[in-house]
Design a protein around this motif. Structure first.
Motif, PDB file in Angstrom:
ATOM      1  N   PRO A 141      -9.233 -20.910  -1.931  1.00 34.46           N
ATOM      2  CA  PRO A 141      -9.040 -20.998  -0.480  1.00 34.46           C
ATOM      3  C   PRO A 141      -8.759 -19.634   0.130  1.00 34.46           C
ATOM      4  CG  PRO A 141      -7.063 -21.698  -1.639  1.00 34.46           C
ATOM      5  CD  PRO A 141      -8.111 -21.474  -2.694  1.00 34.46           C
ATOM      6  N   ALA A 142      -8.951 -19.550   1.415  1.00 29.33           N
ATOM      7  CA  ALA A 142      -8.635 -18.315   2.125  1.00 29.33           C
ATOM      8  C   ALA A 142      -7.131 -18.082   2.113  1.00 29.33           C
ATOM      9  CB  ALA A 142      -9.142 -18.396   3.561  1.00 29.33           C
ATOM     10  N   VAL A 143      -6.753 -16.821   2.139  1.00 33.19           N
ATOM     11  CA  VAL A 143      -5.354 -16.435   2.282  1.00 33.19           C
ATOM     12  C   VAL A 143      -5.222 -15.813   3.667  1.00 33.19           C
ATOM     13  CG1 VAL A 143      -3.474 -15.015   1.387  1.00 33.19           C
ATOM     14  CG2 VAL A 143      -5.134 -16.026  -0.199  1.00 33.19           C
ATOM     15  N   GLU A 144      -4.464 -16.468   4.532  1.00 33.76           N
ATOM     16  CA  GLU A 144      -4.396 -16.017   5.920  1.00 33.76           C
ATOM     17  C   GLU A 144      -3.762 -14.639   6.047  1.00 33.76           C
ATOM     18  OE1 GLU A 144      -5.884 -17.349   8.438  1.00 33.76           O
ATOM     19  OE2 GLU A 144      -6.648 -18.952   7.135  1.00 33.76           O
ATOM     20  N   ARG A 145      -2.726 -14.380   5.279  1.00 36.95           N
ATOM     21  CA  ARG A 145      -2.055 -13.082   5.347  1.00 36.95           C
ATOM     22  C   ARG A 145      -1.720 -12.645   3.925  1.00 36.95           C
ATOM     23  NH1 ARG A 145       2.814 -13.346   7.222  1.00 36.95           N
ATOM     24  NH2 ARG A 145       3.013 -11.252   8.070  1.00 36.95           N
ATOM     25  N   ALA A 146      -2.248 -11.498   3.536  1.00 35.13           N
ATOM     26  CA  ALA A 146      -1.946 -10.935   2.218  1.00 35.13           C
ATOM     27  C   ALA A 146      -1.631  -9.457   2.381  1.00 35.13           C
ATOM     28  CB  ALA A 146      -3.126 -11.120   1.262  1.00 35.13           C
ATOM     29  N   ALA A 147      -0.590  -9.007   1.703  1.00 33.09           N
ATOM     30  CA  ALA A 147      -0.286  -7.574   1.648  1.00 33.09           C
ATOM     31  C   ALA A 147      -1.106  -6.983   0.508  1.00 33.09           C
ATOM     32  CB  ALA A 147       1.203  -7.350   1.421  1.00 33.09           C
ATOM     33  N   THR A 148      -1.884  -5.955   0.808  1.00 31.97           N
ATOM     34  CA  THR A 148      -2.795  -5.405  -0.193  1.00 31.97           C
ATOM     35  C   THR A 148      -2.503  -3.920  -0.412  1.00 31.97           C
ATOM     36  OG1 THR A 148      -4.518  -4.793   1.400  1.00 31.97           O
ATOM     37  CG2 THR A 148      -4.559  -7.051   0.538  1.00 31.97           C
ATOM     38  N   LEU A 149      -2.671  -3.502  -1.645  1.00 32.18           N
ATOM     39  CA  LEU A 149      -2.484  -2.099  -2.006  1.00 32.18           C
ATOM     40  C   LEU A 149      -3.426  -1.785  -3.158  1.00 32.18           C
ATOM     41  CD1 LEU A 149      -0.906   0.562  -1.601  1.00 32.18           C
ATOM     42  CD2 LEU A 149       0.774  -0.305  -3.253  1.00 32.18           C
ATOM     43  N   VAL A 150      -4.093  -0.644  -3.091  1.00 31.19           N
ATOM     44  CA  VAL A 150      -5.073  -0.264  -4.112  1.00 31.19           C
ATOM     45  C   VAL A 150      -4.368   0.450  -5.268  1.00 31.19           C
ATOM     46  CG1 VAL A 150      -7.073   1.193  -4.615  1.00 31.19           C
ATOM     47  CG2 VAL A 150      -6.991  -0.160  -2.510  1.00 31.19           C
ATOM     48  N   HIS A 151      -4.673  -0.009  -6.470  1.00 28.77           N
ATOM     49  CA  HIS A 151      -4.187   0.641  -7.697  1.00 28.77           C
ATOM     50  C   HIS A 151      -5.345   1.390  -8.338  1.00 28.77           C
ATOM     51  CE1 HIS A 151      -2.330   1.330 -11.581  1.00 28.77           C
ATOM     52  NE2 HIS A 151      -3.338   0.718 -12.159  1.00 28.77           N
ATOM     53  N   ARG A 152      -5.105   2.642  -8.677  1.00 28.32           N
ATOM     54  CA  ARG A 152      -6.126   3.452  -9.342  1.00 28.32           C
ATOM     55  C   ARG A 152      -5.660   3.776 -10.759  1.00 28.32           C
ATOM     56  NH1 ARG A 152      -9.658   5.019  -5.391  1.00 28.32           N
ATOM     57  NH2 ARG A 152      -8.879   4.762  -3.254  1.00 28.32           N
ATOM     58  N   GLY A 153      -6.425   3.290 -11.738  1.00 26.93           N
ATOM     59  CA  GLY A 153      -6.068   3.522 -13.128  1.00 26.93           C
ATOM     60  C   GLY A 153      -6.133   2.238 -13.932  1.00 26.93           C
ATOM     61  N   ALA A 154      -5.768   2.351 -15.201  1.00 30.75           N
ATOM     62  CA  ALA A 154      -5.816   1.208 -16.103  1.00 30.75           C
ATOM     63  C   ALA A 154      -4.817   0.139 -15.667  1.00 30.75           C
ATOM     64  CB  ALA A 154      -5.520   1.660 -17.532  1.00 30.75           C
ATOM     65  N   MET A 155      -5.154  -1.107 -15.926  1.00 29.32           N
ATOM     66  CA  MET A 155      -4.286  -2.198 -15.497  1.00 29.32           C
ATOM     67  C   MET A 155      -3.029  -2.317 -16.331  1.00 29.32           C
ATOM     68  SD  MET A 155      -5.419  -3.362 -12.751  1.00 29.32           S
ATOM     69  CE  MET A 155      -4.429  -4.850 -12.580  1.00 29.32           C
ATOM     70  N   ASP A 156      -3.003  -1.723 -17.505  1.00 31.32           N
ATOM     71  CA  ASP A 156      -1.755  -1.746 -18.255  1.00 31.32           C
ATOM     72  C   ASP A 156      -0.745  -0.754 -17.684  1.00 31.32           C
ATOM     73  OD1 ASP A 156      -2.917   0.591 -19.085  1.00 31.32           O
ATOM     74  OD2 ASP A 156      -2.990   0.069 -21.217  1.00 31.32           O
ATOM     75  N   GLU A 157      -1.163  -0.016 -16.621  1.00 31.47           N
ATOM     76  CA  GLU A 157      -0.252   0.889 -15.927  1.00 31.47           C
ATOM     77  C   GLU A 157      -0.076   0.466 -14.465  1.00 31.47           C
ATOM     78  OE1 GLU A 157      -1.862   4.776 -16.439  1.00 31.47           O
ATOM     79  OE2 GLU A 157      -1.406   4.860 -18.582  1.00 31.47           O
ATOM     80  N   VAL A 158      -0.267  -0.828 -14.199  1.00 33.72           N
ATOM     81  CA  VAL A 158      -0.238  -1.317 -12.829  1.00 33.72           C
ATOM     82  C   VAL A 158       1.178  -1.522 -12.304  1.00 33.72           C
ATOM     83  CG1 VAL A 158      -0.251  -3.803 -13.344  1.00 33.72           C
ATOM     84  CG2 VAL A 158      -1.381  -2.959 -11.269  1.00 33.72           C
ATOM     85  N   LEU A 159       2.164  -1.545 -13.187  1.00 28.53           N
ATOM     86  CA  LEU A 159       3.515  -1.924 -12.777  1.00 28.53           C
ATOM     87  C   LEU A 159       4.070  -1.092 -11.615  1.00 28.53           C
ATOM     88  CD1 LEU A 159       5.491  -4.123 -13.557  1.00 28.53           C
ATOM     89  CD2 LEU A 159       6.575  -2.524 -15.143  1.00 28.53           C
ATOM     90  N   PRO A 160       3.943   0.249 -11.624  1.00 30.32           N
ATOM     91  CA  PRO A 160       4.475   1.005 -10.476  1.00 30.32           C
ATOM     92  C   PRO A 160       3.842   0.591  -9.151  1.00 30.32           C
ATOM     93  CG  PRO A 160       4.045   2.477 -12.315  1.00 30.32           C
ATOM     94  CD  PRO A 160       3.447   1.148 -12.687  1.00 30.32           C
ATOM     95  N   THR A 161       2.521   0.357  -9.159  1.00 29.66           N
ATOM     96  CA  THR A 161       1.848  -0.063  -7.932  1.00 29.66           C
ATOM     97  C   THR A 161       2.321  -1.444  -7.489  1.00 29.66           C
ATOM     98  OG1 THR A 161      -0.108   1.179  -8.654  1.00 29.66           O
ATOM     99  CG2 THR A 161      -0.398  -0.351  -6.821  1.00 29.66           C
ATOM    100  N   ALA A 162       2.428  -2.360  -8.445  1.00 33.29           N
ATOM    101  CA  ALA A 162       2.862  -3.719  -8.117  1.00 33.29           C
ATOM    102  C   ALA A 162       4.284  -3.719  -7.567  1.00 33.29           C
ATOM    103  CB  ALA A 162       2.763  -4.607  -9.358  1.00 33.29           C
ATOM    104  N   GLN A 163       5.151  -2.897  -8.158  1.00 30.53           N
ATOM    105  CA  GLN A 163       6.531  -2.863  -7.683  1.00 30.53           C
ATOM    106  C   GLN A 163       6.641  -2.150  -6.341  1.00 30.53           C
ATOM    107  OE1 GLN A 163       9.259  -1.571 -10.726  1.00 30.53           O
ATOM    108  NE2 GLN A 163       8.905  -3.398 -11.963  1.00 30.53           N
ATOM    109  N   ALA A 164       5.787  -1.160  -6.110  1.00 31.46           N
ATOM    110  CA  ALA A 164       5.767  -0.511  -4.802  1.00 31.46           C
ATOM    111  C   ALA A 164       5.347  -1.504  -3.720  1.00 31.46           C
ATOM    112  CB  ALA A 164       4.819   0.685  -4.816  1.00 31.46           C
ATOM    113  N   LEU A 165       4.368  -2.344  -4.029  1.00 31.06           N
ATOM    114  CA  LEU A 165       3.930  -3.364  -3.071  1.00 31.06           C
ATOM    115  C   LEU A 165       5.058  -4.356  -2.806  1.00 31.06           C
ATOM    116  CD1 LEU A 165       1.696  -4.628  -1.357  1.00 31.06           C
ATOM    117  CD2 LEU A 165       0.897  -5.837  -3.411  1.00 31.06           C
ATOM    118  N   ALA A 166       5.761  -4.753  -3.878  1.00 32.80           N
ATOM    119  CA  ALA A 166       6.881  -5.687  -3.723  1.00 32.80           C
ATOM    120  C   ALA A 166       7.974  -5.074  -2.850  1.00 32.80           C
ATOM    121  CB  ALA A 166       7.436  -6.068  -5.095  1.00 32.80           C
TER     122      ALA A 166
END
Length: 271
Positions: A209-234
């Motif tokens: 389904p569509a998501v009416e409102r989502a906060a989005t942030l681009v992560h550049r690099g391997a996904m096993d290093e995504v934690l800093p980006t994910a926590q910055a978004l949080a």
């Protein structure tokens, strides 16, 4: 002949260890003085001592070492024991490497705290999309637990779509929800957009389904290093007074052969 002290020094072991080896019949001294009880060893016994230490360091019990050295274990059985021990050591090495990678990932996260630019966070609508997907369960939501699950799922999904003659209609998406098993388990969905004409195959068809409102942030690099980006978004979601409505989706915008060059958009739904 060597005294027990000299033999221990030449063998780089303790006197107490030699006494123990004598007590269990693993390495008795060449001679014991009947009056003083002093133990004496021959230089030739260093060879057996070296083998005892080597086998013990491989993880064999002292009883197994004694059986091997006394030739009570046949060549085939010994080969089997060595192969098993090799496999155990390789598994332990892999586990240690995984733990080291986890520590390094957390360290990078700590070092990046407060430094990641969140000005690029965008709140937007995510359109509905029809996907072909495969799913499986991960132990928890840690990146090191998700990666080994989601990667093989995408590989298998691509193979099945190719067999069915289906061409993906857009970039891959991974999304998550709580697993029915409960606890910390997470259901991992590896999905690829497909056209509305696709009707079936050895994969699941799901209308996200569509998501009416989502906060989005681009992560550049391997996904096993995504934690800093994910926590910055949080952190951005919290400081801006928003509330998360669940797990973030991952939209894989660019996935070259080198994972360090990947570009992934994190899309976290908002209440």
């Amino acid at each position: 002949m060597f005294t027990i002290g000299d033999f221990a020094r030449h063998g780089r072991v303790s006197v107490r260890m030699l006494r123990h080896y004598d007590a269990i019949g693993l390495l008795p001294p060449a001679r014991v003085d009947p009056f003083t009880g002093y133990r004496s060893y021959e230089a030739a016994q260093l060879s057996r001592l070296n083998r005892v230490i080597a086998l013990k360091d491989l993880g064999f019990t002292l009883e197994q070492v004694r059986l091997i050295l006394d030739e009570m274990v046949g060549p085939d059985e010994l080969r089997g024991m060595l192969r098993l021990r090799r496999a155990e050591l390789a598994e332990a090495q892999a586990a240690a490497a995984a733990r080291l990678a986890q520590v390094e990932a957390r360290l990078r996260t700590i070092e990046s705290e407060g430094r990641m630019d969140t000005h690029d966070v965008v709140v937007k609508r995510i359109e509905a999309v029809r996907v072909a997907e495969l799913s499986a369960t991960a132990e928890n939501f840690d990146p090191d637990r998700i990666g080994p699950v989601v990667g093989p799922l995408f590989d298998e999904l691509c193979r099945r779509l190719e067999r069915a003659g289906v061409t993906p209609a857009g970039p891959a998406v991974a999304y998550y929800d709580d697993a029915p098993e409960g606890g910390e388990a997470v259901r991992v969905h590896a999905a690829l957009p497909v056209g509305s004409s696709v009707s079936g195959g050895d994969f699941d068809l799901v209308d996200l389904p569509a998501v009416e409102r989502a906060a989005t942030l681009v992560h550049r690099g391997a996904m096993d290093e995504v934690l800093p980006t994910a926590q910055a978004l949080a952190a951005w979601i919290d400081t801006q007074g928003h509330r998360s409505a669940g797990y973030a989706r991952e939209l894989y915008l660019e996935c070259p052969d080198d994972p360090r060059q990947w570009v992934t958009e994190l899309q976290e739904p908002l209440v």
